[in-house]
Design an enzyme around this catalytic site. Structure first.
Site, PDB file in Angstrom:
ATOM      1  N   LYS A   1       5.514  -0.520  -7.790  1.00 14.08           N
ATOM      2  CA  LYS A   1       6.302   0.689  -8.081  1.00 14.08           C
ATOM      3  C   LYS A   1       7.131   1.011  -6.836  1.00 14.08           C
ATOM      4  O   LYS A   1       6.782   1.897  -6.044  1.00 14.08           O
ATOM      5  CB  LYS A   1       5.322   1.832  -8.389  1.00 14.08           C
ATOM      6  CG  LYS A   1       5.848   2.910  -9.322  1.00 14.08           C
ATOM      7  CD  LYS A   1       5.048   4.184  -9.138  1.00 14.08           C
ATOM      8  CE  LYS A   1       3.998   4.435 -10.173  1.00 14.08           C
ATOM      9  NZ  LYS A   1       3.295   5.733  -9.967  1.00 14.08           N
TER      10      LYS A   1
ATOM     11  N   ASP B   1       2.127   1.372  -4.453  1.00 15.81           N
ATOM     12  CA  ASP B   1       2.847   2.619  -4.703  1.00 15.81           C
ATOM     13  C   ASP B   1       3.544   3.032  -3.403  1.00 15.81           C
ATOM     14  O   ASP B   1       4.596   2.516  -3.074  1.00 15.81           O
ATOM     15  CB  ASP B   1       1.840   3.640  -5.219  1.00 15.81           C
ATOM     16  CG  ASP B   1       2.466   4.920  -5.706  1.00 15.81           C
ATOM     17  OD1 ASP B   1       3.593   4.875  -6.211  1.00 15.81           O
ATOM     18  OD2 ASP B   1       1.820   5.984  -5.611  1.00 15.81           O
TER      19      ASP B   1
HETATM   20  P1  IMP Z   1      -0.553   3.477  -2.309  1.00 17.62           P
HETATM   21  O1  IMP Z   1       0.195   4.760  -2.504  1.00 17.62           O
HETATM   22  O2  IMP Z   1       0.355   2.267  -2.417  1.00 17.62           O
HETATM   23  O3  IMP Z   1      -1.347   3.491  -1.030  1.00 17.62           O
HETATM   24  O4  IMP Z   1      -1.583   3.373  -3.507  1.00 17.62           O
HETATM   25  C1  IMP Z   1      -2.811   4.042  -3.378  1.00 17.62           C
HETATM   26  C2  IMP Z   1      -3.570   4.146  -4.620  1.00 17.62           C
HETATM   27  O5  IMP Z   1      -2.965   5.178  -5.369  1.00 17.62           O
HETATM   28  C3  IMP Z   1      -3.641   2.969  -5.555  1.00 17.62           C
HETATM   29  O6  IMP Z   1      -4.642   2.038  -5.217  1.00 17.62           O
HETATM   30  C4  IMP Z   1      -3.995   3.679  -6.834  1.00 17.62           C
HETATM   31  O7  IMP Z   1      -5.393   3.855  -6.901  1.00 17.62           O
HETATM   32  C5  IMP Z   1      -3.347   5.036  -6.678  1.00 17.62           C
HETATM   33  N1  IMP Z   1      -2.165   5.156  -7.532  1.00 17.62           N
HETATM   34  C6  IMP Z   1      -0.870   5.029  -7.193  1.00 17.62           C
HETATM   35  N2  IMP Z   1      -0.056   5.200  -8.255  1.00 17.62           N
HETATM   36  C7  IMP Z   1      -0.878   5.430  -9.307  1.00 17.62           C
HETATM   37  C8  IMP Z   1      -0.651   5.658 -10.715  1.00 17.62           C
HETATM   38  O8  IMP Z   1       0.477   5.660 -11.242  1.00 17.62           O
HETATM   39  N3  IMP Z   1      -1.777   5.858 -11.475  1.00 17.62           N
HETATM   40  C9  IMP Z   1      -3.036   5.831 -10.960  1.00 17.62           C
HETATM   41  N4  IMP Z   1      -3.292   5.601  -9.658  1.00 17.62           N
HETATM   42  C10 IMP Z   1      -2.225   5.406  -8.849  1.00 17.62           C
END
Ligand code: IMP
Ligand code: MG
Length: 208
Positions: free
Chosen positions: A132, A103
């Site tokens: 994403k 994300d």
């Molecule tokens: P990051 O923002 O790439 O560090 O992602 C961190 C964490 O945010 C991921 O491992 C997910 O647990 C959570 N996350 C990000 N996007 C979503 C979503 O659309 N649904 C549920 N959890 C999310």
């Protein structure tokens, strides 16, 4: 009981096909290396369990847990792992680092840095169920992903949670959010109007 407005994004069969494709793309990246597969606890567990069973036997499994703090509107802190893999499974090894979703990229950036710099991994290959890219806050890409979404939707199921729930759904759903980005629940009047048909569908499972 609260029921959430949502739509199904990928059914179990479609997820299975996407994982077949991901495994095929990963195999040449892994080659004959000694691989340690490391999912980020706990969202990646479901995806990782299905993915490693499509990869050549003989790989080692270990685990990392890392919490990221803050979002675009709050100060950033360095994410620190609070569960780390066994050093002998990482030092000098090719690590296949897995998460449910890439994300903002903060979790994978911190996990990759930790595995390379603190634990001495020889190489880190990143595989995620979902990419994403619209929300990326730090420059990082997955080496391989199962599916990519261009829009910013809040996904649950197949390991992804909303407040700890819905990880165990066998499909991927997007929660409908209001203008504040909060998931919308089905109100009581609407709920009584929900047809028997939709009650019987997968839709009725997103309740707590
Ligand atoms: P990051 O923002 O790439 O560090 O992602 C961190 C964490 O945010 C991921 O491992 C997910 O647990 C959570 N996350 C990000 N996007 C979503 C979503 O659309 N649904 C549920 N959890 C999310
Ligand atoms: Mg997670």
């Amino acid at each position: 009981m609260i029921r959430y407005r949502h739509r199904i994004v990928l059914r179990a069969q479609e997820l299975s096909e996407a994982l077949d494709g991901l495994a095929d793309r990963l195999k040449p990246l892994i080659g004959n290396d000694e691989v340690t597969a490391i999912p980020v606890l706990g969202g990646a567990m479901f995806f990782a369990a299905d993915l490693v069973r499509r990869l050549p036997s003989g790989l080692v499994m270990d685990f990392i847990r890392i919490q990221t703090y803050g979002d675009a509107t709050s100060p950033q802190q360095e994410a620190k792992p609070d569960w780390v893999p066994n050093p002998e499974n990482v030092k000098g090894k090719h690590v296949l680092l897995m998460d449910d979703i890439l994300d903002t990229g903060r979790t994978m950036t911190a996990a990759r840095k930790f595995l390379l710099e603190e634990m001495g991994a020889a190489k880190v290959t990143i595989a995620v169920l979902i990419d994403k890219p619209v929300r990326r806050a730090v420059p990082i890409n997955a080496d391989a992903f199962a599916v990519q979404f261009d829009d910013d939707q809040f996904l649950v199921g197949f390991g992804l949670d909303y407040r700890g729930r819905f990880r165990n759904l066998p499909f991927l759903a997007a929660l409908e959010t209001d203008i504040d980005g909060l998931p919308m629940s089905v109100d009581v009047a609407e709920e009584s109007a929900v047809s028997e048909e939709s009650k019987a569908s997968e839709a009725s499972e997103l309740a707590q």
